[in-house]
Design an enzyme around this catalytic site. Structure first.
Site, short mmCIF file in Angstrom:
data_model
loop_
_atom_site.label_atom_id
_atom_site.label_comp_id
_atom_site.label_asym_id
_atom_site.label_seq_id
_atom_site.Cartn_x
_atom_site.Cartn_y
_atom_site.Cartn_z
N ASP A 141 -0.95 -6.23 -0.26
CA ASP A 141 -1.22 -5.57 1.01
C ASP A 141 -2.71 -5.37 1.21
OD1 ASP A 141 0.54 -4.86 3.00
OD2 ASP A 141 1.29 -3.08 1.97
N ASP A 163 0.84 -1.20 0.00
CA ASP A 163 0.00 0.00 0.00
C ASP A 163 0.88 1.26 0.00
OD1 ASP A 163 0.87 -0.13 2.61
OD2 ASP A 163 -1.12 0.14 3.52
N SER A 164 2.20 1.05 0.05
CA SER A 164 3.13 2.17 -0.16
C SER A 164 2.89 2.81 -1.52
CB SER A 164 4.59 1.69 -0.06
OG SER A 164 4.80 0.59 -0.93
N GLU A 186 -1.02 -5.25 8.63
CA GLU A 186 -0.24 -4.64 9.72
C GLU A 186 -0.91 -4.90 11.08
OE1 GLU A 186 0.37 -0.49 8.86
OE2 GLU A 186 1.13 -0.92 6.85
N LYS A 233 -0.82 -9.42 3.03
CA LYS A 233 -0.05 -8.90 4.16
C LYS A 233 -0.92 -7.89 4.90
CE LYS A 233 3.40 -5.74 3.75
NZ LYS A 233 2.83 -4.66 4.57
N GLU A 260 9.48 -3.87 10.50
CA GLU A 260 9.85 -2.58 9.89
C GLU A 260 10.29 -1.58 10.96
OE1 GLU A 260 7.09 -0.86 7.09
OE2 GLU A 260 8.24 1.01 6.97
O1 KIV Z 1 3.62 -1.11 1.60
C1 KIV Z 1 4.77 -1.55 1.52
O2 KIV Z 1 5.48 -1.36 0.53
C2 KIV Z 1 5.28 -2.30 2.64
C3 KIV Z 1 6.71 -2.74 2.63
C4 KIV Z 1 7.64 -1.60 2.66
C5 KIV Z 1 7.00 -3.74 3.69
O3 KIV Z 1 4.56 -2.58 3.56
#
Ligand code: KIV
Length: 268
Positions: free
Chosen positions: A86, A47-48, A118, A116, A185
């Site tokens: 994500d 989600d970056s 958080e 993934k 992280e």
């Molecule tokens: O969103 C993302 O790119 C991430 C990674 C940096 C682990 O969560």
């Protein structure tokens, strides 16, 4: 060389053999093709993308539709790496039912192979529910960007005794809930090492030092496409921003001078 597609059992096998895992984000077809052809083990539609390619200050605005859209593009390019998507903010924090539904959409509509999310102890029930629906989950603890407002900024976590102990408990809870791996992280290297030694699943570090089971970076950071000022944990393996500006400036010059297109770029 023909390589066997990375799978969850493949990750478990590599971890058991002590092989370090290389993970990288990708958000579109060309970046995923480059990462995959280079041999990246795990490709993350992070989600970056909200910050890296959409230019927002946080990841909070990213939607399920955006992650699905980008996952589809990545999946079309990937032949080797494990594709992990994500779960965006509010797609799983609202309860196990929403979490299973949204994780399922990332596999069903996006084509991801795992998700993934958080959170540690506070998300253990959610992780367990998704895993019980046969959807592999990667955890993510420490500096969790979706908690930006609680953290008061993108700060290294687990520096004091209380934070340290909480992260050790979070890591154990994520493993116990059934995650196949966990991202660590923005935490001190010694703490990442301690967590890694206590767990029986791979830890993937970003800003967590080298004593972890693998590393993850953002595609644009690794290639130097994000600009000059980078956090300490980023290593730029190339400087493609400068190279790209130089190439585009040459194109502009050649257009203005009538050099491009040459005869070799002209149909007969
Ligand atoms: O969103 C993302 O790119 C991430 C990674 C940096 C682990 O969560």
């Amino acid at each position: 060389m023909e390589r066997k597609k990375v799978s969850i059992p493949g990750i478990e096998k590599a971890y058991a053999a002590g092989e370090r895992l290389a993970m990288l984000t990708a958000y579109d077809y060309p970046s995923a093709a480059i990462a995959d052809q280079a041999g990246i083990d795990i490709i993350l539609i992070g989600d970056s993308l909200g910050m890296v390619i959409d230019g927002y200050d946080t990841t909070l605005s990213v939607t399920m539709e955006e992650i699905i859209y980008h996952t589809k593009a990545v999946v079309r390019a990937v032949e080797y790496g494990l594709v992990v998507s994500d779960m965006p903010f509010l797609s799983y924090q609202t309860g196990t039912r929403d979490a299973i539904h949204n994780a399922g959409r990332l596999l069903k509509e996006g084509g991801a192979e795992a998700v993934k999310l958080e959170g540690g102890k506070n998300m253990a029930e959610v992780i367990e529910a998704i895993v019980n629906a046969d959807i592999p989950v990667m955890g993510h603890i420490g500096l969790t960007p979706q908690s930006i407002h609680r953290m008061g900024g993108y700060r290294v976590q687990g520096r004091d005794e209380k934070g340290r102990n909480a992260l050790i408990r979070d890591a154990a809870a994520v493993e116990q809930a059934g995650a196949f791996a966990v991202v660590l992280e923005g935490i001190p290297g010694a703490l990442a090492q301690e967590i890694t030694s206590k767990l029986h699943i791979p830890t993937i570090g970003i800003g967590a030092g080298r004593e972890v089971s693998g590393q993850v970076l953002v595609f644009h950071d690794l290639l130097g496409l994000s600009g000059d000022r980078q956090p300490t944990f980023v290593k730029q393996y190339a400087h493609l921003k400068e190279a790209s500006i130089g190439a585009i400036q040459q194109y502009i010059r050649e257009v203005k001078e009538g050099v491009f297109p040459g005869p070799e770029h002209t149909y007969k």
